[in-house]
Design an enzyme around this catalytic site. Sequence first.
Site, PDB file in Angstrom:
ATOM      1  N   HIS A  62       0.847  -1.203   0.000  1.00 28.21           N
ATOM      2  CA  HIS A  62       0.000   0.000   0.000  1.00 28.21           C
ATOM      3  C   HIS A  62       0.874   1.242   0.000  1.00 28.21           C
ATOM      4  CE1 HIS A  62       0.864  -0.431   4.269  1.00 28.21           C
ATOM      5  NE2 HIS A  62       0.213   0.682   4.578  1.00 28.21           N
ATOM      6  N   HIS A  64       1.273   3.888   2.068  1.00 27.38           N
ATOM      7  CA  HIS A  64       1.866   4.596   3.202  1.00 27.38           C
ATOM      8  C   HIS A  64       3.382   4.519   3.021  1.00 27.38           C
ATOM      9  CE1 HIS A  64      -1.943   4.210   5.894  1.00 27.38           C
ATOM     10  NE2 HIS A  64      -1.890   5.386   5.279  1.00 27.38           N
ATOM     11  N   ASP A  66       5.975   4.236   4.765  1.00 32.91           N
ATOM     12  CA  ASP A  66       6.858   3.250   5.408  1.00 32.91           C
ATOM     13  C   ASP A  66       6.892   1.926   4.650  1.00 32.91           C
ATOM     14  OD1 ASP A  66       4.147   3.110   6.344  1.00 32.91           O
ATOM     15  OD2 ASP A  66       4.746   1.808   7.999  1.00 32.91           O
ATOM     16  N   HIS A 142      -7.311  -1.574   5.943  1.00 34.03           N
ATOM     17  CA  HIS A 142      -6.424  -0.518   6.437  1.00 34.03           C
ATOM     18  C   HIS A 142      -7.051   0.834   6.119  1.00 34.03           C
ATOM     19  CE1 HIS A 142      -2.723   0.808   8.109  1.00 34.03           C
ATOM     20  NE2 HIS A 142      -2.112   1.143   6.995  1.00 34.03           N
ATOM     21  N   HIS A 270       6.402  -4.903  12.122  1.00 39.62           N
ATOM     22  CA  HIS A 270       5.759  -3.591  12.001  1.00 39.62           C
ATOM     23  C   HIS A 270       5.563  -2.982  13.392  1.00 39.62           C
ATOM     24  CE1 HIS A 270       2.725  -0.594  10.565  1.00 39.62           C
ATOM     25  NE2 HIS A 270       3.455  -0.644   9.470  1.00 39.62           N
TER      26      HIS A 270
END
Length: 303
Positions: A62, A64, A66, A142, A270
Amino acid sequence: MKFEVTILGSSSATPVYNRNPTAQLLNCNEKFYLIDCGEGTQQQLIRYGIKASKIDFIFISHLHGDHYFGLIGLLSSLHLNGRIKELKIFGPAALQEILAVQFKYSETIIRYPLEFIVTDTLGPAQIFENADLVVETVVLNHRIPCTGFRFTQKKRLRKLLVEKLEADGVGLEYYPLLKRGVDLDLTDGRRIINSEYTIDSEHPRSYGYCSDTLMDERYFKGIAGCDLLYHEATFLHEMLDRANQTHHTTALQAAEVAKITGASKLLIGHFSSRYKTLQGLLDEARSGFEATELAIEGVTYTI
Ligand SMILES: [Zn+2]
Ligand SMILES: [Zn+2]
């Protein structure tokens, strides 16, 4: 056949305490699949002596940062280092646009073929297949569209009992059929029953990758029975409200997912920057699912 994953990044959100944002390298039969590519992935590859040029497939869960801020740097370095081999990237449609803008304004024309395969969250889908494995998406829950991935080895051919075949004078020309499980009628009139001369190959193993997500039973089917399940465990369960707000999972929930889906082993990662040490997360996950390990950077886990 080698099937293992090396952790390159285990941190959520930001780099902290020598932990890096998410990235993992899957080795299946000496082919290399990069899963997410957080900032610092190139440095981590160098640190652990892994040549980036070996990577032929990149999967981005995805958008994001990070999970992909290391991607443009990695793609650029491969270009500067003279790569000509094709690279396949699997990820959300907008990632293609993001990369195109970055290449446009740096006036970079990538010298190797870059194939982009769009993933979506409409439903689970098979997105890749080669001689070694099949890759399917797992639709996660998410804050923005996010997919996990399931990597499943293909069933191998049957193993020949060569000594027995030689002792009974069965010629090499029959081996390919025997590997496929066929019973044979030899020209001399003998009948060869396959199960007496071959054994089943090892069971195809699978690796499930779930980051980032709320615990949500809708994705359980897609990761059922994984030999190794990686699941995010951003927080301790005492932070459940925060986990729910940010669409993340607690260590105890990750353990529940592993138990419910029948995983053989669980790898948690994570980790939130609020945890300087990780023992609490490990203990909590193990209280729900004993066969749990922490995703430690630089460590390779056999699947
Ligand atoms: Zn994340
Ligand atoms: Zn995220």
